[in-house]
Every structure is written in structure tokens, then in C-alpha cells.
Design a protein around this motif. Sequence first.
Motif, PDB file in Angstrom:
ATOM      1  N   LEU A  41       0.810  -1.217   0.000  1.00 54.15           N
ATOM      2  CA  LEU A  41       0.000   0.000   0.000  1.00 54.15           C
ATOM      3  C   LEU A  41       0.849   1.275   0.000  1.00 54.15           C
ATOM      4  CD1 LEU A  41      -2.949   0.792  -0.139  1.00 54.15           C
ATOM      5  CD2 LEU A  41      -2.984   0.857   2.348  1.00 54.15           C
ATOM      6  N   PRO A  42       1.901   1.382   0.810  1.00 51.91           N
ATOM      7  CA  PRO A  42       2.732   2.592   0.737  1.00 51.91           C
ATOM      8  C   PRO A  42       3.366   2.791  -0.637  1.00 51.91           C
ATOM      9  CG  PRO A  42       3.216   1.396   2.740  1.00 51.91           C
ATOM     10  CD  PRO A  42       2.323   0.518   1.913  1.00 51.91           C
ATOM     11  N   ALA A  43       3.765   1.724  -1.298  1.00 49.45           N
ATOM     12  CA  ALA A  43       4.343   1.849  -2.637  1.00 49.45           C
ATOM     13  C   ALA A  43       3.292   2.280  -3.650  1.00 49.45           C
ATOM     14  CB  ALA A  43       4.977   0.529  -3.056  1.00 49.45           C
ATOM     15  N   ALA A  44       2.064   1.796  -3.475  1.00 53.68           N
ATOM     16  CA  ALA A  44       0.998   2.166  -4.400  1.00 53.68           C
ATOM     17  C   ALA A  44       0.589   3.621  -4.244  1.00 53.68           C
ATOM     18  CB  ALA A  44      -0.214   1.261  -4.191  1.00 53.68           C
ATOM     19  N   LEU A  45       0.733   4.152  -3.064  1.00 57.80           N
ATOM     20  CA  LEU A  45       0.345   5.542  -2.802  1.00 57.80           C
ATOM     21  C   LEU A  45       1.527   6.499  -2.817  1.00 57.80           C
ATOM     22  CD1 LEU A  45      -2.159   4.865   0.120  1.00 57.80           C
ATOM     23  CD2 LEU A  45      -2.686   5.216  -2.296  1.00 57.80           C
ATOM     24  N   SER A  46       2.698   6.020  -3.200  1.00 51.89           N
ATOM     25  CA  SER A  46       3.910   6.845  -3.119  1.00 51.89           C
ATOM     26  C   SER A  46       3.880   8.000  -4.109  1.00 51.89           C
ATOM     27  CB  SER A  46       5.145   5.985  -3.373  1.00 51.89           C
ATOM     28  OG  SER A  46       5.175   5.554  -4.709  1.00 51.89           O
ATOM     29  N   ARG A  47       4.533   9.057  -3.734  1.00 53.95           N
ATOM     30  CA  ARG A  47       4.662  10.243  -4.578  1.00 53.95           C
ATOM     31  C   ARG A  47       6.123  10.673  -4.694  1.00 53.95           C
ATOM     32  NH1 ARG A  47       0.034  10.146  -6.941  1.00 53.95           N
ATOM     33  NH2 ARG A  47      -1.752  10.421  -5.609  1.00 53.95           N
ATOM     34  N   ILE A  49      10.594   9.682  -4.777  1.00 56.05           N
ATOM     35  CA  ILE A  49      11.573   9.135  -5.701  1.00 56.05           C
ATOM     36  C   ILE A  49      11.332   7.636  -5.866  1.00 56.05           C
ATOM     37  CG2 ILE A  49      14.039   8.693  -6.027  1.00 56.05           C
ATOM     38  CD1 ILE A  49      14.557  11.240  -4.407  1.00 56.05           C
ATOM     39  N   GLY A  50      11.439   7.152  -7.087  1.00 53.90           N
ATOM     40  CA  GLY A  50      11.259   5.736  -7.376  1.00 53.90           C
ATOM     41  C   GLY A  50       9.841   5.343  -7.705  1.00 53.90           C
ATOM     42  N   ARG A  51       8.943   6.296  -7.674  1.00 49.71           N
ATOM     43  CA  ARG A  51       7.535   5.943  -7.914  1.00 49.71           C
ATOM     44  C   ARG A  51       7.277   5.488  -9.340  1.00 49.71           C
ATOM     45  NH1 ARG A  51       4.170  11.226  -9.251  1.00 49.71           N
ATOM     46  NH2 ARG A  51       5.888  12.450 -10.057  1.00 49.71           N
ATOM     47  N   ASP A  52       8.111   5.945 -10.295  1.00 44.12           N
ATOM     48  CA  ASP A  52       7.899   5.564 -11.688  1.00 44.12           C
ATOM     49  C   ASP A  52       8.066   4.066 -11.915  1.00 44.12           C
ATOM     50  OD1 ASP A  52       7.460   8.194 -12.318  1.00 44.12           O
ATOM     51  OD2 ASP A  52       9.541   8.566 -12.917  1.00 44.12           O
ATOM     52  N   SER A  53       8.914   3.438 -11.124  1.00 45.66           N
ATOM     53  CA  SER A  53       9.149   2.004 -11.319  1.00 45.66           C
ATOM     54  C   SER A  53       8.324   1.131 -10.378  1.00 45.66           C
ATOM     55  CB  SER A  53      10.626   1.684 -11.150  1.00 45.66           C
ATOM     56  OG  SER A  53      11.047   2.005  -9.844  1.00 45.66           O
ATOM     57  N   GLN A  54       8.161   1.526  -9.129  1.00 44.81           N
ATOM     58  CA  GLN A  54       7.493   0.641  -8.170  1.00 44.81           C
ATOM     59  C   GLN A  54       5.991   0.863  -8.083  1.00 44.81           C
ATOM     60  OE1 GLN A  54       8.685   1.224  -4.101  1.00 44.81           O
ATOM     61  NE2 GLN A  54       9.132   3.374  -4.447  1.00 44.81           N
ATOM     62  N   PRO A  56       3.500   1.427 -10.408  1.00 45.52           N
ATOM     63  CA  PRO A  56       2.604   0.637 -11.273  1.00 45.52           C
ATOM     64  C   PRO A  56       2.468  -0.821 -10.847  1.00 45.52           C
ATOM     65  CG  PRO A  56       4.078   1.976 -12.595  1.00 45.52           C
ATOM     66  CD  PRO A  56       4.547   2.087 -11.176  1.00 45.52           C
ATOM     67  N   PHE A  57       3.567  -1.429 -10.427  1.00 41.05           N
ATOM     68  CA  PHE A  57       3.504  -2.833  -9.982  1.00 41.05           C
ATOM     69  C   PHE A  57       2.679  -2.963  -8.711  1.00 41.05           C
ATOM     70  CE2 PHE A  57       7.626  -2.755 -12.303  1.00 41.05           C
ATOM     71  CZ  PHE A  57       7.244  -3.590 -13.342  1.00 41.05           C
ATOM     72  N   ALA A  58       2.890  -2.041  -7.786  1.00 35.40           N
ATOM     73  CA  ALA A  58       2.157  -2.104  -6.525  1.00 35.40           C
ATOM     74  C   ALA A  58       0.658  -1.889  -6.748  1.00 35.40           C
ATOM     75  CB  ALA A  58       2.710  -1.061  -5.563  1.00 35.40           C
ATOM     76  N   ILE A  59       0.324  -0.985  -7.646  1.00 35.97           N
ATOM     77  CA  ILE A  59      -1.100  -0.731  -7.923  1.00 35.97           C
ATOM     78  C   ILE A  59      -1.760  -1.977  -8.508  1.00 35.97           C
ATOM     79  CG2 ILE A  59      -2.664   0.566  -9.435  1.00 35.97           C
ATOM     80  CD1 ILE A  59      -0.908   3.013  -8.955  1.00 35.97           C
ATOM     81  N   ILE A  61      -0.894  -5.099  -8.069  1.00 41.92           N
ATOM     82  CA  ILE A  61      -1.006  -6.149  -7.056  1.00 41.92           C
ATOM     83  C   ILE A  61      -2.066  -5.804  -6.011  1.00 41.92           C
ATOM     84  CG2 ILE A  61       0.221  -7.352  -5.212  1.00 41.92           C
ATOM     85  CD1 ILE A  61       2.736  -7.093  -6.984  1.00 41.92           C
ATOM     86  N   VAL A  62      -2.093  -4.550  -5.558  1.00 43.48           N
ATOM     87  CA  VAL A  62      -3.051  -4.160  -4.523  1.00 43.48           C
ATOM     88  C   VAL A  62      -4.471  -4.134  -5.068  1.00 43.48           C
ATOM     89  CG1 VAL A  62      -3.759  -2.250  -3.040  1.00 43.48           C
ATOM     90  CG2 VAL A  62      -1.371  -2.901  -3.133  1.00 43.48           C
ATOM     91  N   GLU A  63      -4.661  -3.571  -6.233  1.00 42.15           N
ATOM     92  CA  GLU A  63      -6.016  -3.455  -6.788  1.00 42.15           C
ATOM     93  C   GLU A  63      -6.424  -4.631  -7.635  1.00 42.15           C
ATOM     94  OE1 GLU A  63      -6.371   0.275  -8.788  1.00 42.15           O
ATOM     95  OE2 GLU A  63      -5.891   1.425  -7.022  1.00 42.15           O
ATOM     96  N   GLY A  64      -5.439  -5.424  -8.073  1.00 44.04           N
ATOM     97  CA  GLY A  64      -5.671  -6.502  -9.029  1.00 44.04           C
ATOM     98  C   GLY A  64      -6.526  -7.580  -8.502  1.00 44.04           C
TER      99      GLY A  64
END
Length: 64
Positions: A41-47, A49-54, A56-59, A61-64
Amino acid sequence: MLEYINQLRARGHDIADARGRGGPAARPIMMTTLVATLGLLPAALSRGIGRDSQRPFAIVIVEG
């Protein structure tokens, strides 16, 4: 879990007994889902550094 309950029913257990025995089988599944969702969840809501790579994957998995 439903497959396990259906297997119990096929072995001759009635629906109440099969449901009672199959319910605890869902606990590990639910714990794994909960830990993965809360962990990502923190990776999915991140704003930051590194949000461009992590993110989309987190979203996915969390929402999938």
C-alpha cells in the motif's frame, strides 16, 4: 477453500460440517492477502523518488 469444502462434501460430510472444517483453511489465504496488500500500500500511494518504477507494480497487485 471452496474446493476443499467440495472435497469434504464428496467424502460424505454434510454442508454444515464441511463448512466448519473448510473455514479454517481460509485463514492462511486471508493472512497472505492482507500482508501483501498492507505491505504494498505505501508503494501504491507513493509520490516520492522511485515511484515511476514501483508504483505501477504495486497498484496492479493491490487493486488486481
